[in-house]
Design a protein around this motif. Structure first.
Motif, PDB file in Angstrom:
ATOM      1  N   GLN A  28      38.623  36.716  45.367  1.00  0.00           N
ATOM      2  CA  GLN A  28      38.819  38.148  45.154  1.00  0.00           C
ATOM      3  C   GLN A  28      39.078  38.865  46.472  1.00  0.00           C
ATOM      4  OE1 GLN A  28      35.656  40.009  42.973  1.00  0.00           O
ATOM      5  NE2 GLN A  28      36.109  38.942  41.062  1.00  0.00           N
ATOM      6  N   ASP A  29      38.328  38.497  47.510  1.00  0.00           N
ATOM      7  CA  ASP A  29      38.531  39.133  48.815  1.00  0.00           C
ATOM      8  C   ASP A  29      39.918  38.819  49.376  1.00  0.00           C
ATOM      9  OD1 ASP A  29      36.009  40.198  48.701  1.00  0.00           O
ATOM     10  OD2 ASP A  29      35.094  38.725  50.043  1.00  0.00           O
ATOM     11  N   ALA A  30      40.334  37.561  49.258  1.00  0.00           N
ATOM     12  CA  ALA A  30      41.658  37.176  49.753  1.00  0.00           C
ATOM     13  C   ALA A  30      42.756  37.926  49.009  1.00  0.00           C
ATOM     14  CB  ALA A  30      41.838  35.667  49.593  1.00  0.00           C
ATOM     15  N   LEU A  31      42.612  38.009  47.683  1.00  0.00           N
ATOM     16  CA  LEU A  31      43.648  38.669  46.893  1.00  0.00           C
ATOM     17  C   LEU A  31      43.651  40.171  47.106  1.00  0.00           C
ATOM     18  CD1 LEU A  31      43.374  36.539  43.649  1.00  0.00           C
ATOM     19  CD2 LEU A  31      45.376  36.748  45.126  1.00  0.00           C
ATOM     20  N   GLU A  32      42.487  40.743  47.426  1.00  0.00           N
ATOM     21  CA  GLU A  32      42.482  42.181  47.709  1.00  0.00           C
ATOM     22  C   GLU A  32      43.296  42.480  48.969  1.00  0.00           C
ATOM     23  OE1 GLU A  32      39.788  46.119  47.792  1.00  0.00           O
ATOM     24  OE2 GLU A  32      39.243  44.326  46.684  1.00  0.00           O
ATOM     25  N   ARG A  33      43.281  41.549  49.906  1.00  0.00           N
ATOM     26  CA  ARG A  33      44.079  41.743  51.116  1.00  0.00           C
ATOM     27  C   ARG A  33      45.569  41.501  50.833  1.00  0.00           C
ATOM     28  NH1 ARG A  33      39.249  39.097  52.949  1.00  0.00           N
ATOM     29  NH2 ARG A  33      38.098  40.455  54.403  1.00  0.00           N
ATOM     30  N   LEU A  34      45.844  40.506  50.007  1.00  0.00           N
ATOM     31  CA  LEU A  34      47.240  40.168  49.712  1.00  0.00           C
ATOM     32  C   LEU A  34      47.854  41.075  48.651  1.00  0.00           C
ATOM     33  CD1 LEU A  34      46.816  36.299  49.581  1.00  0.00           C
ATOM     34  CD2 LEU A  34      48.121  37.573  51.303  1.00  0.00           C
ATOM     35  N   ALA A  35      47.020  41.556  47.735  1.00  0.00           N
ATOM     36  CA  ALA A  35      47.507  42.386  46.625  1.00  0.00           C
ATOM     37  C   ALA A  35      46.498  43.504  46.384  1.00  0.00           C
ATOM     38  CB  ALA A  35      47.686  41.543  45.366  1.00  0.00           C
ATOM     39  N   PRO A  36      46.554  44.571  47.179  1.00  0.00           N
ATOM     40  CA  PRO A  36      45.564  45.656  47.076  1.00  0.00           C
ATOM     41  C   PRO A  36      45.500  46.265  45.680  1.00  0.00           C
ATOM     42  CG  PRO A  36      46.926  45.900  49.044  1.00  0.00           C
ATOM     43  CD  PRO A  36      47.550  44.814  48.225  1.00  0.00           C
ATOM     44  N   VAL A  37      44.363  46.869  45.379  1.00  0.00           N
ATOM     45  CA  VAL A  37      44.147  47.477  44.070  1.00  0.00           C
ATOM     46  C   VAL A  37      45.210  48.518  43.755  1.00  0.00           C
ATOM     47  CG1 VAL A  37      42.530  48.902  42.726  1.00  0.00           C
ATOM     48  CG2 VAL A  37      41.660  47.031  44.127  1.00  0.00           C
ATOM     49  N   ALA A  38      45.721  49.169  44.774  1.00  0.00           N
ATOM     50  CA  ALA A  38      46.721  50.219  44.553  1.00  0.00           C
ATOM     51  C   ALA A  38      48.046  49.669  44.048  1.00  0.00           C
ATOM     52  CB  ALA A  38      46.947  51.001  45.845  1.00  0.00           C
ATOM     53  N   ASP A  39      48.299  48.376  44.223  1.00  0.00           N
ATOM     54  CA  ASP A  39      49.546  47.786  43.728  1.00  0.00           C
ATOM     55  C   ASP A  39      49.565  47.770  42.193  1.00  0.00           C
ATOM     56  OD1 ASP A  39      50.181  47.352  46.327  1.00  0.00           O
ATOM     57  OD2 ASP A  39      50.126  45.157  46.241  1.00  0.00           O
ATOM     58  N   ALA A  40      50.756  47.681  41.634  1.00  0.00           N
ATOM     59  CA  ALA A  40      50.887  47.616  40.177  1.00  0.00           C
ATOM     60  C   ALA A  40      50.269  46.318  39.668  1.00  0.00           C
ATOM     61  CB  ALA A  40      52.356  47.677  39.790  1.00  0.00           C
ATOM     62  N   PRO A  41      49.637  46.348  38.483  1.00  0.00           N
ATOM     63  CA  PRO A  41      48.997  45.141  37.949  1.00  0.00           C
ATOM     64  C   PRO A  41      49.918  43.929  37.891  1.00  0.00           C
ATOM     65  CG  PRO A  41      48.299  47.046  36.691  1.00  0.00           C
ATOM     66  CD  PRO A  41      49.370  47.526  37.633  1.00  0.00           C
ATOM     67  N   LYS A  42      51.184  44.114  37.507  1.00  0.00           N
ATOM     68  CA  LYS A  42      52.102  42.973  37.426  1.00  0.00           C
ATOM     69  C   LYS A  42      52.335  42.354  38.793  1.00  0.00           C
ATOM     70  CE  LYS A  42      54.696  43.989  33.204  1.00  0.00           C
ATOM     71  NZ  LYS A  42      56.039  44.227  32.608  1.00  0.00           N
ATOM     72  N   GLN A  43      52.425  43.192  39.824  1.00  0.00           N
ATOM     73  CA  GLN A  43      52.618  42.673  41.169  1.00  0.00           C
ATOM     74  C   GLN A  43      51.385  41.889  41.630  1.00  0.00           C
ATOM     75  OE1 GLN A  43      53.446  46.384  43.193  1.00  0.00           O
ATOM     76  NE2 GLN A  43      55.654  45.980  43.213  1.00  0.00           N
TER      77      GLN A  43
END
Length: 424
Positions: A187-202
């Motif tokens: 979860q921590d790694a993905l938060e850096r790679l795909a922040p919460v502000a990004d669209a869910p599909k992205q």
């Protein structure tokens, strides 16, 4: 500090918005209403026989209507199970399904329609506005897998307590940390790679790519306690690894959450899971275990087992402890939770041990040799006295039966396999 370790943020924030967007796009768990024709998903909490026993002590008459709130019903697993149990048993009452996702509610509604359930009602609303949208009181409240996603779990639990009827109870499930080893790293790694502000599909696309290339050394690859990210489709992967807010409670922290709400556990599921003596058979260790307070014993069990991914509990107000029917009374009626007694008896090995799985952990539970003969007699209608009379014809005296039955019931109750039936 990572997002799952922080203190409660404001009630409405970017994470909360991300959570709402997630469940609109990927309602969880993914369910196809057409499958209701072929199977009923069974689990805890909110199994009707468990509610009758663990919440009401097998003392609340079945003839009393049961008013139920499922707070955060999602796509409906627990709500559909309980409503089906009530309908099959001819139990009066209503299951009110509350969720803020119209997509999830529509899935739950479609599942109910396939089953022809008329005892369910569906309401869109937020747990933070509970007193306004779902006025109580409710005899039983299900809140499974919800509190750990809330901006303020204490406020959420307090809201539930506020609409709980006197003498009522709740079924709760929260995540536990050690059995989810590997999840929070990803979860921590993905938060850096795909922040919460990004669209869910992205965000989902990034998670899929990470999973395709996840090193063999990643702790998530070693963890067999769950498989939603592998078999649960997009919703399962998203909920496990991309959820914007995911807290985990060890058993001590879970008790703290309940204490602050004026609640206490009537049962941790399954009770034997929280007995470290089953895991540490050394006599000297067991002496030390026996000397510990109950909550400390539970913490030792969680620490030693290492595979608890959730804590499931039935709870009541501290001021209203459950009073259970007497399992030794001649007129008490034992009942199998799900597995018929004859089938459970067949599982007992030649060494008079019953293999039992606490998730991924296999434990052999010692039972009296007479258990094989007693279990097939438990049909939900025979009383303890009637079972004793049958066993006496087989050579087990009344005095001896009482001692054996106490051990049989205590052991199988702790495994959530044999309970007592509620009176008619």
């Amino acid at each position: 500090m990572s997002q799952h370790e922080t203190d409660a943020p404001p009630a409405h924030d970017a994470r909360d918005a991300g959570l709402q967007a997630q469940y609109e796009q990927y309602p969880y768990p993914a369910r196809d209403p057409r499958e209701e024709k072929s199977r009923l998903l069974i689990g805890s909490p909110s199994h009707l026989r468990e509610i009758d026993y663990w919440v009401f002590g097998a003392t609340r008459p079945q003839s009393l209507p049961l008013r139920v709130l499922v707070a955060g019903c999602g796509t409906g697993d627990g709500a559909v199970m309980l409503a089906t149990h009530m309908a099959r048993a001819g139990r009066a009452g209503e299951v009110l399904c509350l969720d803020r996702s119209p997509v999830a509610l529509e899935t739950a509604r479609a599942r109910a329609q396939v089953r022809g359930l008329e005892n369910m009602r569906f309401l869109r609303g937020d747990l933070t506005d509970l007193a306004t949208v779902a006025s109580g009181p409710f005899d039983y409240i299900d809140c499974c897998g919800v509190l750990h996603h809330l901006p303020d779990p204490d406020a959420g639990l307090a809201a539930l307590e506020g609409v709980l009827a006197p003498g009522g109870g709740m079924g709760l499930m929260v995540y536990a940390p050690y059995g989810r080893t590997g999840v929070y790293m990803l979860q921590d790694a993905l938060e850096r790679l795909a922040p919460v502000a990004d669209a869910p599909k992205q965000r989902l696309d990034v998670a899929r790519r990470v999973m395709r290339h996840l090193p063999a050394t990643a702790w998530l690859r070693q963890n067999g306690n769950f498989g939603d990210h592998l078999t649960g489709g997009d919703a399962g992967l998203y909920d496990l690894l991309l959820n914007p807010r995911d807290r985990a409670y060890d058993i001590t922290a879970f008790h703290g959450l309940l204490d602050r709400a004026g609640l206490a556990t009537a049962c941790l599921m399954e009770p034997a899971r929280y007995d470290p003596a089953l895991l540490l058979p050394d006599p000297r260790l067991r002496e030390r275990i026996a000397a510990l307070p109950e909550r400390a014993r539970q913490a030792v069990a969680e620490d030693v087992a290492g595979n608890m991914a959730t804590h499931v509990a039935y709870v009541r107000r501290i001021s209203e402890p459950v009073v259970r029917a007497d399992s030794m009374a001649a007129d008490a009626v034992p009942i199998m939770r799900e597995i018929p007694g004859i089938e459970l008896a067949r599982m007992i090995g030649g060494d008079d041990r019953l293999p039992f799985a606490f998730g991924t952990l296999q434990v052999a539970i010692a039972v009296p040799p007479q258990t094989r003969g007693i279990l097939p007699l438990i049909d939900g209608e025979r009383t303890v006295g009637e079972i004793a009379a049958i066993m006496e014809t087989r050579g087990l005296s009344a005095g001896r039966f009482a001692k054996v039955w106490e051990q049989v019931f205590t052991t199988l109750e702790s495994l959530n396999r044999v309970l007592l039936r509620a009176p008619h």
